[in-house]
Motif scaffolding. Structure first.
Motif, PDB file in Angstrom:
ATOM      1  N   GLU A 171       0.832  -1.199   0.000  1.00  7.52           N
ATOM      2  CA  GLU A 171       0.000   0.000   0.000  1.00  7.52           C
ATOM      3  C   GLU A 171       0.868   1.252   0.000  1.00  7.52           C
ATOM      4  OE1 GLU A 171      -4.355   1.005   1.147  1.00  7.52           O
ATOM      5  OE2 GLU A 171      -3.339  -0.277   2.607  1.00  7.52           O
ATOM      6  N   SER A 174       2.110   1.758  -3.497  1.00 12.32           N
ATOM      7  CA  SER A 174       1.031   2.259  -4.343  1.00 12.32           C
ATOM      8  C   SER A 174       0.835   3.759  -4.135  1.00 12.32           C
ATOM      9  CB  SER A 174      -0.266   1.506  -4.027  1.00 12.32           C
ATOM     10  OG  SER A 174      -1.326   1.965  -4.837  1.00 12.32           O
ATOM     11  N   GLN A 178       1.362   6.971  -6.825  1.00 14.05           N
ATOM     12  CA  GLN A 178       0.365   7.998  -7.060  1.00 14.05           C
ATOM     13  C   GLN A 178       0.967   9.385  -6.873  1.00 14.05           C
ATOM     14  OE1 GLN A 178      -3.150   7.521  -4.723  1.00 14.05           O
ATOM     15  NE2 GLN A 178      -4.346   8.946  -5.951  1.00 14.05           N
ATOM     16  N   LYS A 187      -1.406   2.782 -10.993  1.00 14.41           N
ATOM     17  CA  LYS A 187      -1.006   2.177  -9.734  1.00 14.41           C
ATOM     18  C   LYS A 187      -0.123   0.947  -9.960  1.00 14.41           C
ATOM     19  CE  LYS A 187      -4.573   3.884  -6.619  1.00 14.41           C
ATOM     20  NZ  LYS A 187      -5.611   3.499  -5.642  1.00 14.41           N
ATOM     21  N   LEU A 188      -0.365  -0.114  -9.169  1.00 19.03           N
ATOM     22  CA  LEU A 188       0.535  -1.263  -9.192  1.00 19.03           C
ATOM     23  C   LEU A 188       0.493  -2.040 -10.512  1.00 19.03           C
ATOM     24  CD1 LEU A 188       0.083  -2.559  -5.554  1.00 19.03           C
ATOM     25  CD2 LEU A 188       1.988  -1.263  -6.489  1.00 19.03           C
ATOM     26  N   ALA A 431       3.449  -7.459  -7.211  1.00 14.61           N
ATOM     27  CA  ALA A 431       2.775  -6.472  -8.056  1.00 14.61           C
ATOM     28  C   ALA A 431       2.449  -7.059  -9.421  1.00 14.61           C
ATOM     29  CB  ALA A 431       3.644  -5.227  -8.205  1.00 14.61           C
ATOM     30  N   PHE A 472      -5.934  -2.566  -2.724  1.00 14.36           N
ATOM     31  CA  PHE A 472      -5.115  -1.784  -3.644  1.00 14.36           C
ATOM     32  C   PHE A 472      -4.906  -2.501  -4.967  1.00 14.36           C
ATOM     33  CE2 PHE A 472      -2.493  -3.432  -0.125  1.00 14.36           C
ATOM     34  CZ  PHE A 472      -1.775  -4.442  -0.764  1.00 14.36           C
ATOM     35  N   THR A 476      -6.831  -1.289  -8.591  1.00 14.65           N
ATOM     36  CA  THR A 476      -5.924  -1.088  -9.714  1.00 14.65           C
ATOM     37  C   THR A 476      -6.583  -1.476 -11.031  1.00 14.65           C
ATOM     38  OG1 THR A 476      -3.988  -1.444  -8.363  1.00 14.65           O
ATOM     39  CG2 THR A 476      -3.718  -1.767 -10.711  1.00 14.65           C
TER      40      THR A 476
END
Length: 576
Positions: A171, A174, A178, A187-188, A431, A472, A476
């Motif tokens: 997190e 991520s 951002q 994101k990821l 990821a 998260f 994504t």
């Protein structure tokens, strides 16, 4: 998949090395706004010792301008090189870094200089791993992994303690992505196979080669498959993409959590076959320990041996618990020297605990023995040592003071140095895998438990603490988290010749995966060659296929050499 050892404080992932690279002004800013910047290779000892030229670069593009990937290109003198074709090495993982580090380049200089390969060789570092910019890490995750493996705790407790640290790391990273305000921010999922495939095509498009050959190993085969698929959408790229070599392939439709039990079961079956051959040869060999021979040959199968050793672990643990033996005094507690302690860490990695820990400490449990069982299948030379180590473990039932268990300690050293290798980035792994693969449903897990009841506890725990199910990752992807990313699906690009290599003892990407992939190509009218070899994962690097066959493959697929069809493909491209 799930939470792994190398997983107690919440932490934010750190990014390092985000500054702009130094070097000459950028070049090759073509239609895709690609930037190629020259960099220092860091080579010293090889200067003037080889006729192989090495060119090192930084690559970035406008779509993801903050990600800078190091690239190295090896070339031979003009008379030994057509200077128009390139072979791109795509490493496994995901998460393997330092591909273009000086020490690694020296290995490739030796190999390339002595090989008959006439094409240039291109090596690059994927995004987010050691050696690339930014490189991100979370020392707290490594620390909790180092701590928990030395304690007498079960598999669920390992997962329970590692999960919050891993989640905080992911997190935190991520959030940093951002904050970087990347163009087309996703994101990821910026670490998805699709994005990594676009990196390869971007690098190649920025260079002036007429013929591209992709060589993927393990996870790298998935990147190659995606890159060749994407190239179909761009006529200029499709015209240059000439062939692909897939060593230990990882197809698009594999890698879901519930398949883990099938891989473990396959590992036991591989050991069953290897153990039978080993004990047969052992009884015929002179000079072996008679007690070892008597012990191993007393079991009718590897399954019986495996059950006996696990029962011995349970008995030792129960006895020591009743007597109140401290874990550090346990016969199942091992000290292993940490070789990384004597290495010089890069500036980015000085905070990693593996560089400051004097010794690895390890408590042998059922789940950790299972991990070791799986690990040794990577290298056929370790099988004999593993079976001897099982004998040593069983002997601990009657040994009150732990002896110097040579085989156990040697295997643990290899296992732990592999698990905590600073070149590998666990977070890049998660990821990528969590972005690429669909989540397993409850029904999937139930079916896997029904089919593989011996692994039911593990499956249940892995699903409960599956980091890929975190918000998260769901945020994504603009898709149902139970479905695979639509961009990582078939059809494959069957318009180019494809060479598939598969080892019979591969525990990670089993032979069935390679055969299924080859059938898909064949049924779609593709030009595919499947070579089944001995050995395990990574056929070429393990020496089960001669590297010299790569030149024959490149020449054949470029049309510069007509293959002798009287010679089997195994002989032409593998040398046996």
């Amino acid at each position: 998949m799930g939470v792994v050892l190398r997983a107690v404080l919440a932490c934010a992932a750190l990014l390092v090395g985000c500054s702009e690279p130094k070097g000459p002004a950028q070049t090759s800013a073509a239609t895709d706004h690609v930037s190629i910047v020259h960099r220092n290779c860091g080579l010293r000892s090889y200067v003037g010792e080889t006729d192989v030229a090495v060119r090192c670069l930084w690559y970035s593009n406008e779509r993801s301008k903050r990600f800078q990937l190091p690239v190295a290109i090896l070339s031979k003198p003009h008379e030994r090189n057509d200077n128009t074709s390139v072979l791109v090495y795509i490493a496994g993982g995901p998460g393997d870094g330092f591909q273009t580090q000086a020490d690694n380049l020296e290995y490739w200089l030796d190999w390339y200089g002595g090989s008959p390969l006439e094409a240039d060789l291109l090596i690059y570092n994927p995004r987010g791993v050691p050696g690339s910019k930014p490189y991100w890490y979370c020392p707290e995750y490594d620390q909790v992994s180092l701590n928990v493996m030395s304690e007498k705790v079960g598999f669920e407790e390992e997962a329970r303690r590692a999960a919050p640290v891993l989640h905080a790391c992911m997190e935190g990273f991520s959030a940093r992505l951002q904050a970087m305000d990347l163009p087309n921010y996703r994101k990821l999922s910026d670490f998805s196979t699709e994005q990594q495939a676009r990196d390869i095509l971007g690098i190649l498009s920025a260079l002036e080669y007429e013929q591209w050959h992709l060589w993927g190993v393990s996870y790298g085969t998935r990147v190659a498959l995606k890159a060749s698929q994407l190239a179909l959408l761009v006529p200029e790229q499709s015209a240059k993409l000439t062939s692909q070599i897939l060593d230990s392939p990882y197809p698009f439709n594999k890698g879901v959590l519930h398949e883990w039990a099938a891989l473990q079961d396959n590992a036991l079956r591989l050991h069953e076959r290897n153990w039978a051959k080993f004990t047969r040869d052992l009884s015929l060999a002179a000079g072996n320990d008679e007690r070892l021979i008597e012990y191993l040959t007393s079991f009718s199968s590897f399954e019986h041996l495996w059950d006996s050793v696990n029962a011995a672990l349970d008995a030792i643990e129960s006895e020591e618990s009743q007597k109140g033996v401290n874990v550090h005094d346990s016969r199942l507690y091992f000290h292993v020297e940490n070789g990384f302690r004597h290495e010089i860490a890069t500036d980015e990695q000085q905070a990693l605990p593996v560089y400051t820990t004097d010794h690895f400490t390890f408590y042998m449990s059922r789940s950790r023995l299972a991990a070791l069982m799986y690990f040794v299948l990577y290298n056929a030379s370790l099988h004999e040592q593993f079976y001897a180590a099982l004998y040593e473990l069983e002997q601990l039932k009657t040994v009150r003071v732990s002896p110097k268990n040579h085989n156990i300690n040697t295997l643990l050293s290899l296992f732990l140095h592999s698990s905590f290798d600073p070149a590998f980035n666990s977070f890049a792994y998660f990821a990528t895998e969590c972005t690429d693969n669909p989540r397993a449903t409850a029904a999937d897990i139930e079916r896997a438990i029904s089919q593989y009841p011996a692994w039911s506890e593990y499956l249940t725990v892995m699903q409960r603490y599956d980091v890929c199910a975190a918000n998260f990752f769901q945020k994504t992807l603009n898709t149902n988290p139970l479905t695979v990313d639509a961009k990582l699906q078939q059809p494959y690009n069957v318009s180019i010749p494809t060479l598939i290599l598969s080892g019979e003892n591969d525990p990670v990407t089993p032979r069935e995966w390679a055969e299924e992939l080859a059938d898909t190509y064949t049924n779609s009218g593709g030009d595919v060659t499947l070579i089944r070899t001995g050995g395990g994962h990574g056929v070429l690097h393990a020496g089960w296929c001669d590297f010299s066959g790569m030149q024959a493959w490149v020449a054949h697929t470029q049309g510069t050499e007509v293959p002798d069809t009287r010679v089997a493909a195994e002989q032409r491209y593998c040398g046996y």
